[in-house]
Design a protein around this motif. Structure first.
Motif, PDB file in Angstrom:
ATOM      1  N   SER A  99       0.810  -1.278   0.040  1.00  0.00           N
ATOM      2  CA  SER A  99      -0.181   0.041   0.131  1.00  0.00           C
ATOM      3  C   SER A  99       0.897   1.279  -0.123  1.00  0.00           C
ATOM      4  O   SER A  99       2.057   1.121   0.120  1.00  0.00           O
ATOM      5  N   ALA A 100       0.341   2.419  -0.599  1.00  0.00           N
ATOM      6  CA  ALA A 100       1.031   3.678  -0.219  1.00  0.00           C
ATOM      7  C   ALA A 100       1.508   3.782   1.105  1.00  0.00           C
ATOM      8  O   ALA A 100       0.961   3.530   2.163  1.00  0.00           O
ATOM      9  N   VAL A 140      -8.750   3.873  -3.132  1.00  0.00           N
ATOM     10  CA  VAL A 140      -8.006   2.588  -2.545  1.00  0.00           C
ATOM     11  C   VAL A 140      -7.410   1.788  -3.827  1.00  0.00           C
ATOM     12  O   VAL A 140      -6.699   0.970  -3.681  1.00  0.00           O
ATOM     13  N   TYR A 141      -7.959   2.090  -5.146  1.00  0.00           N
ATOM     14  CA  TYR A 141      -7.427   1.551  -6.417  1.00  0.00           C
ATOM     15  C   TYR A 141      -6.021   1.684  -6.603  1.00  0.00           C
ATOM     16  O   TYR A 141      -5.687   2.595  -6.210  1.00  0.00           O
ATOM     17  N   HIS A 148       3.633   0.143 -12.314  1.00  0.00           N
ATOM     18  CA  HIS A 148       3.895   1.582 -11.503  1.00  0.00           C
ATOM     19  C   HIS A 148       2.691   1.672 -10.593  1.00  0.00           C
ATOM     20  O   HIS A 148       1.454   1.330 -11.109  1.00  0.00           O
ATOM     21  N   HIS A 149       2.786   2.041  -9.401  1.00  0.00           N
ATOM     22  CA  HIS A 149       1.882   2.342  -8.465  1.00  0.00           C
ATOM     23  C   HIS A 149       0.593   1.262  -8.333  1.00  0.00           C
ATOM     24  O   HIS A 149      -0.530   1.611  -8.312  1.00  0.00           O
ATOM     25  N   ASP A 157      -2.019   8.011  -4.591  1.00  0.00           N
ATOM     26  CA  ASP A 157      -0.614   8.198  -4.498  1.00  0.00           C
ATOM     27  C   ASP A 157      -0.136   8.862  -5.698  1.00  0.00           C
ATOM     28  O   ASP A 157       0.627   9.976  -5.489  1.00  0.00           O
ATOM     29  N   HIS A 158      -0.111   8.239  -6.809  1.00  0.00           N
ATOM     30  CA  HIS A 158       0.136   8.819  -8.017  1.00  0.00           C
ATOM     31  C   HIS A 158      -0.318  10.094  -8.365  1.00  0.00           C
ATOM     32  O   HIS A 158       0.435  11.169  -9.009  1.00  0.00           O
ATOM     33  N   VAL A 159      -1.638  10.526  -8.206  1.00  0.00           N
ATOM     34  CA  VAL A 159      -2.345  11.765  -8.543  1.00  0.00           C
ATOM     35  C   VAL A 159      -1.753  12.920  -7.619  1.00  0.00           C
ATOM     36  O   VAL A 159      -1.375  13.966  -8.147  1.00  0.00           O
TER      37      VAL A 159
END
Length: 308
Positions: A99-100, A140-141, A148-149, A157-159
């Motif tokens: 997870s992030a 959560v996706y 990646h991610h 997290d990516h956004v």
């Protein structure tokens, strides 16, 4: 997985993906992608049949014994023993899902701060409307099935990472329209909550395979504009940001970027995805060694310097 070549393992792992194959000699086998919180690794099961296919499907927890070895520049797990987890063993899927690093609540709060820098009411309202509609899944996706991610809250997290990079670029180049850039970053991948099945054993949905997240989000922007009774150039520009964010037709973009904000969105997306891949590869590489080959980065290996 953070294990070195030659290292024996005896672990609980989650089957992230399970696919069937046939050897050149005609024997059936299975390719498993196994994961824990440290990452994932590929493994093969040879001479398999229907029983193994049912027993070792995606989202199954298994106890695996074996050894890490290298095959064509990538680490693989050579399985010596494998069995499904027993009911009396205290292990759950959540124990094994990466997870992030930050909580989804903290990441989402960071994202919301960027709305305060938006000035265009149409862009802000459409973006908030779509974000609110898909918020639960968006938090959560993963951002992808692999590369990646690809972990719980990876999309969020990516956004957030992209928004921080976008702000730095917009501060350096003030002619960029922050409303368009930030909205494009927030919206560009939200379609993945429909394209992908979820954070556990992530696969493509029927809609994902037949339509894809880009077209899904272009339609979502149109629906949001209708529901909010918003008309005008902003709607088309937001759709173009999403349509063009992969950069080239051969990379999956229906259109090449034709706004400077769209061009920057493409680069920001690419930078963040590649840095995520590089950081994860480096995390399981010793100093003075090369990483395993990273397929999306032209199948290159990267060197980890001996100094900080």
């Amino acid at each position: 997985m953070e294990h070195q070549v030659g290292e024996p393992v005896d672990l609980y792992l989650l089957i992230k993906q399970s696919t069937k194959g046939i050897t050149q000699q005609g024997s059936p086998f299975m390719t498993l992608i196994l994961q824990d919180k440290s990452g994932d690794i590929e493994a093969k099961l040879w001479d398999t049949g229907e029983e193994q296919e049912k027993m070792y499907c995606a989202a199954t927890i298994v106890r695996v014994g074996g050894e890490v070895h290298e095959y064509r520049g990538k680490n693989q797990l050579r399985i010596k023993s494998i069995r499904p987890v027993r009911e009396d063993e205290d292990i759950s899927i959540s124990d094994l899902l990466p997870s992030a690093e930050k909580s989804k609540e903290a990441l989402f709060e960071e994202l919301l701060q960027f709305f305060f820098e938006m000035k265009n009411p149409a862009i802000q309202r459409i973006t908030r409307h779509i974000l609110k509609k898909h918020q639960a899944d968006f938090m959560v996706y993963p951002a992808a099935t692999k590369n990646h991610h690809d972990y719980v809250s990876g999309l969020l997290d990516h956004v957030v990472s992209m928004l921080k990079l976008g702000k730095a670029i917009a501060d350096l180049y003030p002619t960029l329209n922050k409303d368009l850039l930030y909205a494009g970053i927030i919206l560009h991948d939200i379609g993945k909550v429909i394209e992908l099945s979820g954070p556990v054993a992530t696969q493509y949905t029927v809609e994902g395979n037949l339509i894809g997240h880009i077209t899904i989000m272009v339609n979502e922007i149109s629906k949001a504009a209708d529901e909010l009774s918003i008309q005008g150039e902003e709607v088309v520009l937001l759709q173009h940001m999403v349509l063009s964010h992969h950069g080239k037709e051969e990379w999956g973009s229906p259109k090449k970027p034709m706004l400077k904000e769209a061009e920057m969105l493409h680069y920001i997306d690419n930078i963040d995805a590649k840095m995520n891949m590089l950081n994860r590869a480096m995390a399981k590489t010793a100093k003075g060694e090369f990483t395993e080959r990273i397929f999306p980065l032209d199948n290159r290996s990267f060197y980890k310097p001996t100094f900080e």
